[in-house]
Every structure is written in structure tokens, then in C-alpha cells.
Write an enzyme that holds these catalytic residues in place. Structure first.
Site, PDB file in Angstrom:
ATOM      1  N   ASP A  77       1.070  -1.040   0.120  1.00 14.71           N
ATOM      2  CA  ASP A  77       0.008   0.052   0.193  1.00 14.71           C
ATOM      3  C   ASP A  77       0.560   1.174   0.115  1.00 14.71           C
ATOM      4  O   ASP A  77       2.165   1.276  -0.113  1.00 14.71           O
ATOM      5  CB  ASP A  77      -0.736  -0.253   1.049  1.00 14.71           C
ATOM      6  CG  ASP A  77      -1.580   1.403   1.174  1.00 14.71           C
ATOM      7  OD1 ASP A  77      -2.207   1.935   0.389  1.00 14.71           O
ATOM      8  OD2 ASP A  77      -1.447   1.897   2.759  1.00 14.71           O
ATOM      9  N   ASP A 131      -0.237   4.888   0.683  1.00 12.86           N
ATOM     10  CA  ASP A 131      -0.506   5.982   2.167  1.00 12.86           C
ATOM     11  C   ASP A 131      -0.460   5.547   3.426  1.00 12.86           C
ATOM     12  O   ASP A 131      -0.711   4.715   3.753  1.00 12.86           O
ATOM     13  CB  ASP A 131      -1.839   6.715   1.638  1.00 12.86           C
ATOM     14  CG  ASP A 131      -2.101   7.631   0.528  1.00 12.86           C
ATOM     15  OD1 ASP A 131      -1.235   7.188  -0.225  1.00 12.86           O
ATOM     16  OD2 ASP A 131      -3.213   7.515  -0.049  1.00 12.86           O
ATOM     17  N   THR A 182      -2.755   0.423  -4.692  1.00 14.73           N
ATOM     18  CA  THR A 182      -3.406   1.856  -3.738  1.00 14.73           C
ATOM     19  C   THR A 182      -4.259   2.103  -4.560  1.00 14.73           C
ATOM     20  O   THR A 182      -4.250   2.563  -6.042  1.00 14.73           O
ATOM     21  CB  THR A 182      -1.929   3.023  -3.971  1.00 14.73           C
ATOM     22  OG1 THR A 182      -2.991   4.026  -3.122  1.00 14.73           O
ATOM     23  CG2 THR A 182      -1.667   2.778  -5.608  1.00 14.73           C
ATOM     24  N   LYS A 230      -8.644  -3.884  -4.384  1.00 11.28           N
ATOM     25  CA  LYS A 230      -7.322  -4.368  -4.462  1.00 11.28           C
ATOM     26  C   LYS A 230      -7.120  -5.561  -4.613  1.00 11.28           C
ATOM     27  O   LYS A 230      -5.615  -5.924  -4.756  1.00 11.28           O
ATOM     28  CB  LYS A 230      -6.333  -3.760  -2.667  1.00 11.28           C
ATOM     29  CG  LYS A 230      -6.159  -1.864  -3.196  1.00 11.28           C
ATOM     30  CD  LYS A 230      -5.655  -1.425  -1.651  1.00 11.28           C
ATOM     31  CE  LYS A 230      -5.690   0.062  -1.207  1.00 11.28           C
ATOM     32  NZ  LYS A 230      -5.058   0.105  -0.744  1.00 11.28           N
ATOM     33  N   ASN A 280      -8.519  -1.460   6.132  1.00 10.95           N
ATOM     34  CA  ASN A 280      -9.739  -1.705   4.635  1.00 10.95           C
ATOM     35  C   ASN A 280      -8.922  -2.519   3.620  1.00 10.95           C
ATOM     36  O   ASN A 280      -9.370  -3.176   2.827  1.00 10.95           O
ATOM     37  CB  ASN A 280      -9.509   0.047   4.016  1.00 10.95           C
ATOM     38  CG  ASN A 280     -10.575   0.197   4.646  1.00 10.95           C
ATOM     39  OD1 ASN A 280     -11.416   0.542   5.302  1.00 10.95           O
ATOM     40  ND2 ASN A 280     -10.484   2.182   4.515  1.00 10.95           N
TER      41      ASN A 280
END
Length: 296
Positions: free
Chosen positions: A47, A49, A154, A199, A225
Site C-alpha cells: 500500500d 498512503d 493503491t 485491491k 480496509n
């Protein structure tokens, strides 16, 4: 002009010294560990962020665009508030992230893809490079050194995600895809933002295409998430986890790594006024850059 002596002109001592140097050079070369061959069935998925980068990449991008007159300070303030909320809580608000990306799409509607990519390269250097977590990047490099492919996964627009992956020397990026017609953005997405279950679906599709064995793959994320993506690989790792992911990781006996510094202690306890003060500073900096670009 220097001329290499003919072998017949070399003394025995010279010849012995040359042979010794050649032997030493060959020995040193043999001692250098060769890179392992590429592992065709293993990969690592990161990921972006709050995992690879502190904060939200889309906000840094928005600040850079504001400095280039793409939108005004009120729009930047809106982005900034979402960013402060994101940083304080250490987790994603799916609705907020969706709204932020829809807003970003509105700003680039009608713009040429090549223009946005060029600005993305500049903004990465200006704002994002210093936000990369060195610990997370070291993990990615360990995978590369082991012959694994390393992908960013992402909700960030794929053009921006690809710039980050390229600058970090990674294999590539999976990100949110915007509709493009005749080389220009239409202002619409192709499908939904690459978030949560999206994702996991993208990783599975990539694994099928690349013949990856997901039981031999790794996934890294900070957010609950991303539980679907983390759960589908053999080696899930919670990096800078939000409270819900930390709890889930402990329950599942997953590896937990935290590369946050003093910001970790401050992210929950910072008063709202402090958060707004930081935001005001960010807006001021963005508008200062805007003036600088306007005067250039």
C-alpha cells in the site's frame, strides 16, 4: 605518451607483480555475491498512503497542482482538512477518500495525460520523496534483492502511483484508473477507486496473469480496509497499523512493523486547533509556491 611495455621488456619482478594483481582481481570478483535469480512465483504488494509514505499522496499532489494554478486556496483547504483528519486518525475514511479522488478528477478533466504525468514527476521531487518511510522502502529493497517483484497497490491514481514506483525502483503499480479519450482525462473513473476489496481483486488478477503463488507472496498495509488483500497472501504484514488493523494482526499472529517517529505519539492526541494550524501552514506554503510559479 605512455606505452605499455612489451612482455619481453618486463622484468621477472614486473611479471610477477602483474600476475599477482590479476589473481587478486579475479579473487575479489569471485567473492562478490551474485544477485539471486528472479523468483517467478513470489511478489510483494505495498500500500502507499501511511505505509510507504507518511500521509496521503493525493493531498501532496493537490498541493503541487494548487501551486500551478489548477485550483484556488479554498479547494486546497478542503483537501487539507481531509489530509489532517486522515493523519490524526491514522486510517482511511472510504467516503472521504472517494470524494477527494473525485474532486481531483474534476480538477484534471480535459487536461492532457502527459501534462499531469510531467507535473507528477515534479511534485514527487518537491513534496513526496521526503515523505517516504525509509523502513518500508528497506523492506521493499529486501524483496528486490531476493529476486521478488514488488508492486504498489493503491487507491491513488495509477499515473501518480507509477511515478512513485518508478522513482523507488519497484516493479510497477496498480492504482485507480481514470477514463482517457484522445490523450485527455474525461473527469470520470474506469470502475471504482482501487480500494478495499478492489485491491484484493486487482492482486488476484495480477497473480493469475503473472503466475504468482499467493501463498509465497507478501502484502503490506496500514489500514483495516486492506484486510482482504492482506488475508489472501501467505505473508501479511501490518505496517504503521491503524488500531483496528493492529488488533486484527495480533489476533491472527501477523507481523507488525511501525516506522512512525514522533508523529506516532502525536497523531491521536493533537488538538483540533493544532491540526488546523498545521493545515493553515500547508495552505500558506501551497499558495506561496503558487505565487512563485506565477512570477516565474
Amino acid at each position: 605518451m605512455w606505452l605499455r611495455p612489451h612482455k619481453d621488456d618486463m622484468t621477472a619482478a614486473d611479471a610477477a607483480a602483474a600476475d599477482a594483481a590479476a589473481t587478486a582481481a579475479l579473487k575479489a570478483a569471485a567473492e562478490v555475491a551474485p544477485k539471486p535469480p528472479p523468483d517467478p512465483t513470489a511478489a510483494a504488494f505495498f500500500d502507499v498512503d501511511n505505509t510507504m509514505m507518511a500521509g496521503a499522496s493525493i493531498f501532496y499532489f493537490a498541493r503541487g497542482l494548487a501551486a500551478r494554478d489548477f485550483f484556488d486556496s479554498r479547494d486546497l483547504l478542503k483537501f487539507g482538512w481531509q489530509h489532517v483528519s486522515y493523519r490524526l486518525r491514522g486510517m482511511e475514511d472510504p467516503n472521504g477518500m472517494h470524494n477527494a479522488k473525485e474532486a481531483a478528477l474534476a480538477f484534471v478533466a480535459g487536461r492532457e495525460v502527459s501534462e499531469i504525468v510531467r507535473y507528477g514527476e515534479e511534485i514527487y521531487d518537491e513534496r513526496m520523496a521526503e515523505q517516504i518511510y525509509s523502513g518500508t522502502l528497506a523492506l521493499a529493497q529486501q524483496h528486490l534483492d531476493a529476486g521478488h517483484r514488488v508492486w504498489l497497490v493503491t487507491a491513488t491514481p495509477v499515473e501518480l502511483a507509477s511515478i512513485i514506483a518508478r522513482r523507488l525502483g519497484l516493479t510497477g503499480a496498480l492504482g485507480t484508473v481514470s477514463e482517457v479519450v484522445d490523450g485527455r482525462y474525461t473527469g470520470h473513473l474506469v470502475g471504482d477507486p482501487l480500494h478495499g476489496p478492489g485491491k484484493a481483486a486487482a492482486v488476484r488478477a495480477l497473480a493469475d496473469r503473472e503466475h504468482l503463488d499467493l501463498t509465497r507472496c507478501w502484502a503490506y498495509s496500514d489500514s483495516i480496509n486492506d484486510l482482504p488483500m492482506l488475508s489472501m497472501v501467505g505473508n501479511p504484514v501490518a505496517v504503521n497499523p491503524d488500531p483496528d488493523l493492529k488488533s486484527a494482526a495480533r489476533d491472527r499472529d501477523w507481523t507488525i512493523k511501525d516506522f512512525r517517529t514522533a508523529r506516532k505519539a502525536a497523531k491521536v492526541g493533537i488538538p483540533t486547533a493544532a491540526g488546523l494550524g498545521a493545515l493553515a501552514g500547508g495552505v500558506a506554503a501551497g499558495m506561496a509556491l503558487k505565487r512563485r510559479y506565477g512570477e516565474a
